[in-house]
Design a protein around this motif. Structure first.
Motif, PDB file in Angstrom:
ATOM      1  N   MET A   1       0.845  -1.191   0.000  1.00 32.15           N
ATOM      2  CA  MET A   1       0.000   0.000   0.000  1.00 32.15           C
ATOM      3  C   MET A   1       0.881   1.242   0.000  1.00 32.15           C
ATOM      4  O   MET A   1       2.089   1.172   0.223  1.00 32.15           O
ATOM      5  N   LEU A   2       0.251   2.375  -0.256  1.00 31.43           N
ATOM      6  CA  LEU A   2       0.938   3.655  -0.304  1.00 31.43           C
ATOM      7  C   LEU A   2       0.537   4.468   0.913  1.00 31.43           C
ATOM      8  O   LEU A   2      -0.645   4.550   1.241  1.00 31.43           O
ATOM      9  N   VAL A   3       1.504   5.039   1.604  1.00 34.07           N
ATOM     10  CA  VAL A   3       1.243   5.865   2.778  1.00 34.07           C
ATOM     11  C   VAL A   3       1.706   7.285   2.493  1.00 34.07           C
ATOM     12  O   VAL A   3       2.854   7.499   2.083  1.00 34.07           O
ATOM     13  N   ILE A   4       0.824   8.241   2.703  1.00 34.58           N
ATOM     14  CA  ILE A   4       1.166   9.655   2.525  1.00 34.58           C
ATOM     15  C   ILE A   4       1.006  10.343   3.869  1.00 34.58           C
ATOM     16  O   ILE A   4      -0.069  10.327   4.468  1.00 34.58           O
ATOM     17  N   THR A   5       2.083  10.937   4.346  1.00 29.39           N
ATOM     18  CA  THR A   5       2.049  11.563   5.661  1.00 29.39           C
ATOM     19  C   THR A   5       2.793  12.890   5.621  1.00 29.39           C
ATOM     20  O   THR A   5       3.239  13.352   4.570  1.00 29.39           O
ATOM     21  N   GLY A   6       2.926  13.483   6.780  1.00 30.52           N
ATOM     22  CA  GLY A   6       3.569  14.785   6.886  1.00 30.52           C
ATOM     23  C   GLY A   6       2.947  15.560   8.025  1.00 30.52           C
ATOM     24  O   GLY A   6       1.917  15.155   8.579  1.00 30.52           O
ATOM     25  N   PRO A   7       3.548  16.671   8.403  1.00 35.56           N
ATOM     26  CA  PRO A   7       3.009  17.457   9.517  1.00 35.56           C
ATOM     27  C   PRO A   7       1.676  18.094   9.175  1.00 35.56           C
ATOM     28  O   PRO A   7       1.290  18.184   8.005  1.00 35.56           O
ATOM     29  N   THR A   8       0.982  18.537  10.193  1.00 30.22           N
ATOM     30  CA  THR A   8      -0.301  19.198   9.999  1.00 30.22           C
ATOM     31  C   THR A   8      -0.152  20.410   9.083  1.00 30.22           C
ATOM     32  O   THR A   8       0.863  21.109   9.112  1.00 30.22           O
ATOM     33  N   ALA A   9      -1.135  20.629   8.236  1.00 30.34           N
ATOM     34  CA  ALA A   9      -1.189  21.767   7.306  1.00 30.34           C
ATOM     35  C   ALA A   9      -0.195  21.664   6.161  1.00 30.34           C
ATOM     36  O   ALA A   9       0.054  22.660   5.472  1.00 30.34           O
ATOM     37  N   SER A  10       0.370  20.477   5.918  1.00 31.30           N
ATOM     38  CA  SER A  10       1.333  20.343   4.826  1.00 31.30           C
ATOM     39  C   SER A  10       0.673  20.051   3.486  1.00 31.30           C
ATOM     40  O   SER A  10       1.356  19.975   2.455  1.00 31.30           O
ATOM     41  N   GLY A  11      -0.650  19.859   3.477  1.00 32.84           N
ATOM     42  CA  GLY A  11      -1.360  19.640   2.221  1.00 32.84           C
ATOM     43  C   GLY A  11      -1.611  18.179   1.888  1.00 32.84           C
ATOM     44  O   GLY A  11      -1.775  17.825   0.712  1.00 32.84           O
ATOM     45  N   LYS A  12      -1.680  17.320   2.905  1.00 30.53           N
ATOM     46  CA  LYS A  12      -1.814  15.877   2.675  1.00 30.53           C
ATOM     47  C   LYS A  12      -3.118  15.502   1.966  1.00 30.53           C
ATOM     48  O   LYS A  12      -3.114  14.627   1.102  1.00 30.53           O
ATOM     49  N   THR A  13      -4.229  16.127   2.347  1.00 24.49           N
ATOM     50  CA  THR A  13      -5.525  15.747   1.779  1.00 24.49           C
ATOM     51  C   THR A  13      -5.542  15.948   0.270  1.00 24.49           C
ATOM     52  O   THR A  13      -5.883  15.034  -0.492  1.00 24.49           O
ATOM     53  N   MET A 189       6.234   4.620   1.933  1.00 21.75           N
ATOM     54  CA  MET A 189       5.883   5.763   2.769  1.00 21.75           C
ATOM     55  C   MET A 189       6.446   7.047   2.169  1.00 21.75           C
ATOM     56  O   MET A 189       7.657   7.148   1.944  1.00 21.75           O
ATOM     57  N   VAL A 190       5.568   7.987   1.926  1.00 22.55           N
ATOM     58  CA  VAL A 190       5.946   9.269   1.336  1.00 22.55           C
ATOM     59  C   VAL A 190       5.542  10.379   2.301  1.00 22.55           C
ATOM     60  O   VAL A 190       4.427  10.382   2.832  1.00 22.55           O
ATOM     61  N   PHE A 274       8.374  11.424  12.848  1.00 25.23           N
ATOM     62  CA  PHE A 274       8.590  11.002  11.469  1.00 25.23           C
ATOM     63  C   PHE A 274      10.051  10.672  11.184  1.00 25.23           C
ATOM     64  O   PHE A 274      10.341   9.850  10.307  1.00 25.23           O
ATOM     65  N   ARG A 275      10.963  11.306  11.897  1.00 24.51           N
ATOM     66  CA  ARG A 275      12.390  11.018  11.658  1.00 24.51           C
ATOM     67  C   ARG A 275      12.741   9.574  11.980  1.00 24.51           C
ATOM     68  O   ARG A 275      13.774   9.065  11.534  1.00 24.51           O
ATOM     69  N   ARG A 276      11.915   8.923  12.784  1.00 25.14           N
ATOM     70  CA  ARG A 276      12.174   7.525  13.141  1.00 25.14           C
ATOM     71  C   ARG A 276      11.582   6.554  12.130  1.00 25.14           C
ATOM     72  O   ARG A 276      11.691   5.338  12.304  1.00 25.14           O
ATOM     73  N   MET A 277      10.931   7.071  11.108  1.00 20.76           N
ATOM     74  CA  MET A 277      10.242   6.220  10.144  1.00 20.76           C
ATOM     75  C   MET A 277      10.945   6.260   8.787  1.00 20.76           C
ATOM     76  O   MET A 277      11.552   7.267   8.415  1.00 20.76           O
ATOM     77  N   PRO A 278      10.858   5.166   8.024  1.00 16.73           N
ATOM     78  CA  PRO A 278      11.499   5.118   6.689  1.00 16.73           C
ATOM     79  C   PRO A 278      10.663   5.848   5.649  1.00 16.73           C
ATOM     80  O   PRO A 278       9.995   5.250   4.803  1.00 16.73           O
ATOM     81  N   ILE A 279      10.706   7.167   5.691  1.00 16.57           N
ATOM     82  CA  ILE A 279       9.856   7.994   4.842  1.00 16.57           C
ATOM     83  C   ILE A 279      10.676   8.589   3.697  1.00 16.57           C
ATOM     84  O   ILE A 279      11.795   9.078   3.907  1.00 16.57           O
ATOM     85  N   ARG A 280      10.116   8.567   2.504  1.00  9.92           N
ATOM     86  CA  ARG A 280      10.711   9.230   1.346  1.00  9.92           C
ATOM     87  C   ARG A 280      10.082  10.617   1.246  1.00  9.92           C
ATOM     88  O   ARG A 280       8.887  10.755   0.979  1.00  9.92           O
ATOM     89  N   LEU A 293       7.214   6.767  -8.334  1.00 14.49           N
ATOM     90  CA  LEU A 293       7.788   5.974  -7.241  1.00 14.49           C
ATOM     91  C   LEU A 293       6.913   4.765  -6.928  1.00 14.49           C
ATOM     92  O   LEU A 293       7.419   3.666  -6.673  1.00 14.49           O
ATOM     93  N   TRP A 294       5.606   4.963  -6.958  1.00 12.58           N
ATOM     94  CA  TRP A 294       4.676   3.865  -6.687  1.00 12.58           C
ATOM     95  C   TRP A 294       4.784   2.772  -7.756  1.00 12.58           C
ATOM     96  O   TRP A 294       4.815   1.578  -7.450  1.00 12.58           O
ATOM     97  N   GLN A 295       4.849   3.186  -9.002  1.00 15.39           N
ATOM     98  CA  GLN A 295       4.971   2.203 -10.079  1.00 15.39           C
ATOM     99  C   GLN A 295       6.258   1.397  -9.958  1.00 15.39           C
ATOM    100  O   GLN A 295       6.266   0.178 -10.131  1.00 15.39           O
ATOM    101  N   GLU A 296       7.356   2.066  -9.604  1.00 15.08           N
ATOM    102  CA  GLU A 296       8.627   1.373  -9.408  1.00 15.08           C
ATOM    103  C   GLU A 296       8.560   0.452  -8.196  1.00 15.08           C
ATOM    104  O   GLU A 296       9.096  -0.665  -8.218  1.00 15.08           O
ATOM    105  N   PHE A 297       7.890   0.902  -7.150  1.00 19.35           N
ATOM    106  CA  PHE A 297       7.752   0.105  -5.937  1.00 19.35           C
ATOM    107  C   PHE A 297       6.986  -1.188  -6.224  1.00 19.35           C
ATOM    108  O   PHE A 297       7.342  -2.267  -5.748  1.00 19.35           O
TER     109      PHE A 297
END
Length: 301
Positions: A1-13, A189-190, A274-280, A293-297
């Motif tokens: 699966m694909l995970v999209i994260t980031g701090p609040t107000a970063s535009g995730k939605t 994880m992105v 987030f620094r403790r997570m394997p995030i791209r 990136l998803w297609q390559e993954f």
């Protein structure tokens, strides 16, 4: 699966919707506040139009007085992910609640059940104004948790002290023991990368926009439905201050300034998680890059 994260107000939605449309996906929310019905504006919940573009799961699944925790999130997210994948679509998990993401990907740390008497005593002390004494006690028995938790995080401070009282072991020790648990899902994880000054500006502007959109009226409506300000979602950043404005006539400009300040601090704590997570990490406009990136993954063995 694909995970999209980031701090609040970063535009995730917005980002997650665009990516989900491109990869034929459906979104599973990993936001600890968007699960609650009636709390729309202050949680930056996706609009009806946005949910019409891409199906969303785990939004509006609990009433404000229902218990919703990481274990319930994992259980419901597992079902949603299985359903999405079973229909040949891509599960796109989107949210900034790092604890939920960690629990989903690695499982929950083993911890003892609740002790109603111990919890009631600790919560009563907090409500009597003894929060500083409780924080000092936590710093003595579990300095790791004391450093990690925000001084006003009533729920987690009480829980950490409850675990210590019941087991004699620090909750941070239990979490460390679980750190290298097996991965439950194969996930890309992105994270959305935003420089700090721009992020803080976005946070400040969003708080003002929420108030202009009717946040105060939303809180009045929720309180009129019989939900008290003591409930966990109404004690969260933003709702706590708006409740104080409505119920205690606290000046709105002071409430707004405090919400902005606490939200900026929260974003900083999120980045520590987030620094403790394997995030791209990618720019907030790099939807095409993430699709690639998803297609390559997916092509990796």
């Amino acid at each position: 699966m694909l995970v999209i994260t980031g701090p609040t107000a970063s535009g995730k939605t917005r980002f997650a919707i665009e990516v989900a449309e491109a990869v034929d996906g459906e979104i599973v929310s990993a936001d600890s506040m968007q699960v609650y019905r009636h709390l729309d504006i202050g949680t930056a919940k996706p609009t009806a139009r946005e949910r019409g573009r891409v199906p969303h799961h785990l939004v509006d699944v609990a009433d404000p007085d229902e218990a919703f925790h990481a274990a319930r999130f994992v259980s419901e997210a597992d079902r949603a992910i299985a359903d999405i994948a079973g229909r040949g679509r891509v599960p796109v998990v989107c949210g900034g609640t790092a604890l939920y993401l960690k629990a989903l990907l690695h499982g929950l740390a083993p911890a003892p059940g609740r002790d109603p008497e111990v919890r009631a005593e600790l919560e009563a002390r907090w409500d009597r104004g003894e929060r500083e004494a409780l924080r000092r006690e936590l710093a003595r028995v579990d300095p790791g948790a004391a450093r990690r938790l925000h001084p006003n995080d009533r729920t987690r401070i009480v829980r950490a002290l409850e675990v210590w009282r019941v087991t004699g072991r620090p909750i941070s020790e239990l979490h460390r023991a679980h750190r290298f648990g097996p991965v439950r899902y194969r996930a890309l994880m992105v994270g959305l990368l935003t420089d700090r000054p721009d992020l803080y500006r976005r946070i400040d502007e969003r708080v003002v926009s929420m108030v202009e959109a009717g946040w105060v009226e939303e809180v009045r409506q929720v309180l009129s439905m019989g939900y008290g300000p003591h409930l966990p979602p109404l004690r969260a950043i933003g709702y706590r201050q708006i409740c104080a404005h409505v119920l205690e006539r606290r000046p709105l400009d002071q409430a707004v300034a405090e919400i902005q300040q606490e939200t900026r601090r929260f974003a900083k704590r999120q980045m520590t998680w987030f620094r403790r997570m394997p995030i791209r990490w990618v720019p907030a406009d790099a939807t095409a890059e993430v699709v690639t990136l998803w297609q390559e993954f997916c092509e990796e063995p």
